[in-house]
Design a protein around this motif. Structure first.
Motif, mmCIF file in Angstrom:
data_model
loop_
_atom_site.group_PDB
_atom_site.id
_atom_site.type_symbol
_atom_site.label_atom_id
_atom_site.label_comp_id
_atom_site.label_asym_id
_atom_site.label_seq_id
_atom_site.Cartn_x
_atom_site.Cartn_y
_atom_site.Cartn_z
ATOM 1 N N ARG A 61 55.845 43.678 33.654
ATOM 2 C CA ARG A 61 55.966 42.334 33.035
ATOM 3 C C ARG A 61 54.740 41.462 33.519
ATOM 4 N NH1 ARG A 61 60.764 38.399 34.120
ATOM 5 N NH2 ARG A 61 59.655 38.408 35.943
ATOM 6 N N LYS A 62 54.371 41.645 34.528
ATOM 7 C CA LYS A 62 53.482 40.921 35.123
ATOM 8 C C LYS A 62 52.092 41.442 34.604
ATOM 9 C CE LYS A 62 55.962 39.331 39.329
ATOM 10 N NZ LYS A 62 55.947 39.420 41.009
ATOM 11 N N LEU A 63 52.130 42.521 34.266
ATOM 12 C CA LEU A 63 50.719 43.232 33.978
ATOM 13 C C LEU A 63 50.507 42.853 32.646
ATOM 14 C CD1 LEU A 63 50.868 46.832 35.760
ATOM 15 C CD2 LEU A 63 49.357 45.032 36.283
ATOM 16 N N PHE A 64 51.532 43.087 31.812
ATOM 17 C CA PHE A 64 51.331 42.986 30.280
ATOM 18 C C PHE A 64 51.206 41.458 30.086
ATOM 19 C CE2 PHE A 64 53.245 47.010 29.799
ATOM 20 C CZ PHE A 64 52.553 47.524 28.815
ATOM 21 N N LEU A 76 42.659 40.321 37.347
ATOM 22 C CA LEU A 76 41.972 41.745 37.476
ATOM 23 C C LEU A 76 43.074 42.815 37.535
ATOM 24 C CD1 LEU A 76 39.807 40.459 40.567
ATOM 25 C CD2 LEU A 76 38.941 41.248 38.152
ATOM 26 N N ASP A 77 44.162 42.639 37.845
ATOM 27 C CA ASP A 77 45.408 43.527 37.860
ATOM 28 C C ASP A 77 45.616 44.145 36.630
ATOM 29 O OD1 ASP A 77 45.732 43.323 40.528
ATOM 30 O OD2 ASP A 77 47.517 42.012 40.713
ATOM 31 N N SER A 124 33.227 38.587 43.998
ATOM 32 C CA SER A 124 32.160 37.967 42.953
ATOM 33 C C SER A 124 32.623 37.724 41.573
ATOM 34 C CB SER A 124 31.116 39.051 43.105
ATOM 35 O OG SER A 124 31.398 40.274 42.220
ATOM 36 N N ILE A 125 33.588 38.595 40.964
ATOM 37 C CA ILE A 125 33.939 38.515 39.626
ATOM 38 C C ILE A 125 34.898 37.082 39.631
ATOM 39 C CG2 ILE A 125 35.641 39.514 37.983
ATOM 40 C CD1 ILE A 125 34.517 42.073 38.580
#
Length: 280
Positions: free
Chosen positions: A196-199, A205-206, A268-269
């Motif tokens: 859920r955190k990824l979607f 960045l993850d 840096s990103i």
């Protein structure tokens, strides 16, 4: 003129004898107050110190430890705490198989697993279930027929060979089932929360890494079937841990370098994204 020379010679000999005394006695030479006794170097056995050939940090001026030495020791402690082995939760018997501690047993398990996966890759699942069930039924039917023939010849009413298995009660321990179910619920909840955190892009960045992984999986799915991927994973499971155990030092060095570069790129990103957000 001779007396001062004799006195100077005696003073030099006395200073040399004091210089030969050391302040690092062997174990067990400390008194009850914790003070270290003076030990004559000529009385101690000529043993090789355990740290011979190893870099030993010396204290700074005045016997005090310098700031750089304190920082290096604290960093070493932090690294040792952060280093977690992925095999800590595995059963010892599984570790014995993975690390080839018993070569014959590991070879049998690997060959059997690859044979089963090859059968699933060649034949459909429904056909495998049907043929396996027919094979088992043929064996049991033959045993039952053999038992009936023996009873007819002996003219006795003895129970057949499979009766003890038929009358045996099947039961499962409730505690084990509840424990496994609770652990399964915890693991599934954790996986669902991470997905859920990824979607929902909790961390930018993850989510980008997850998207790249899904993009790579599209190519893997086009090249290989699911069973072939399982076969590759089976081979990796029985080869990579042993390879890492043999070449752990070299691999850790390269992984640490790659981790430093990835962290610098991530930093840096993030800085560029923050600058663009402020400009807008």
């Amino acid at each position: 003129m001779e007396e001062p020379a004799v006195e100077a010679l005696e003073n030099n000999q006395h200073s040399d004898s004091e210089y030969e005394k050391v302040q690092y006695p062997p174990p067990g030479e400390e008194d009850s107050s914790g003070a270290v006794k003076d030990v004559d170097a000529r009385e101690t056995p000529a043993t090789t110190p355990p740290n011979l050939g190893r870099a030993v940090e010396r204290p700074g001026k005045g016997g005090k430890t310098t700031k750089s030495q304190l920082e290096s020791s604290s960093n070493a402690r932090v690294e040792s705490k952060e280093t977690v082995c992925w095999t800590t939760d595995l059963d010892p018997s599984v570790l014995d198989l993975i690390y080839w501690r018993d070569v014959k047993k590991t070879a049998i398990v690997l060959a059997t697993s690859l044979l089963i996966l090859t059968i699933f890759a060649v034949f459909p699942l429904l056909s495998i279930i049907a043929y396996t069930s027919l094979l088992v039924l043929t064996v049991t039917f033959g045993l039952r027929l053999y038992g009936n023939i023996l009873c007819y010849i002996k003219k006795s009413k003895e129970p057949h060979l499979l009766s003890k298995y038929v009358e045996k009660e099947i039961s499962f321990p409730a505690d084990c089932i509840h424990k496994c179910a609770d652990q399964l619920v915890i693991n599934v909840s954790k996986v669902i929360d991470d997905v859920r955190k990824l979607f929902l892009v909790e961390r930018f960045l993850d989510s980008i890494k997850f998207a790249l992984l899904l993009w790579l999986m599209t190519f893997i799915g086009a090249w290989f079937s699911g069973v072939v991927v399982l076969m590759i994973g089976d081979i990796i499971l029985f080869t990579i841990p042993k390879f890492y155990q043999v070449y752990q030092k070299q691999i850790d060095e390269y992984l640490s370098l790659a981790n430093v570069k990835l962290k610098s790129m991530e930093k840096s990103i993030l800085e560029k994204l923050q600058r663009k957000g402020k400009d807008q």
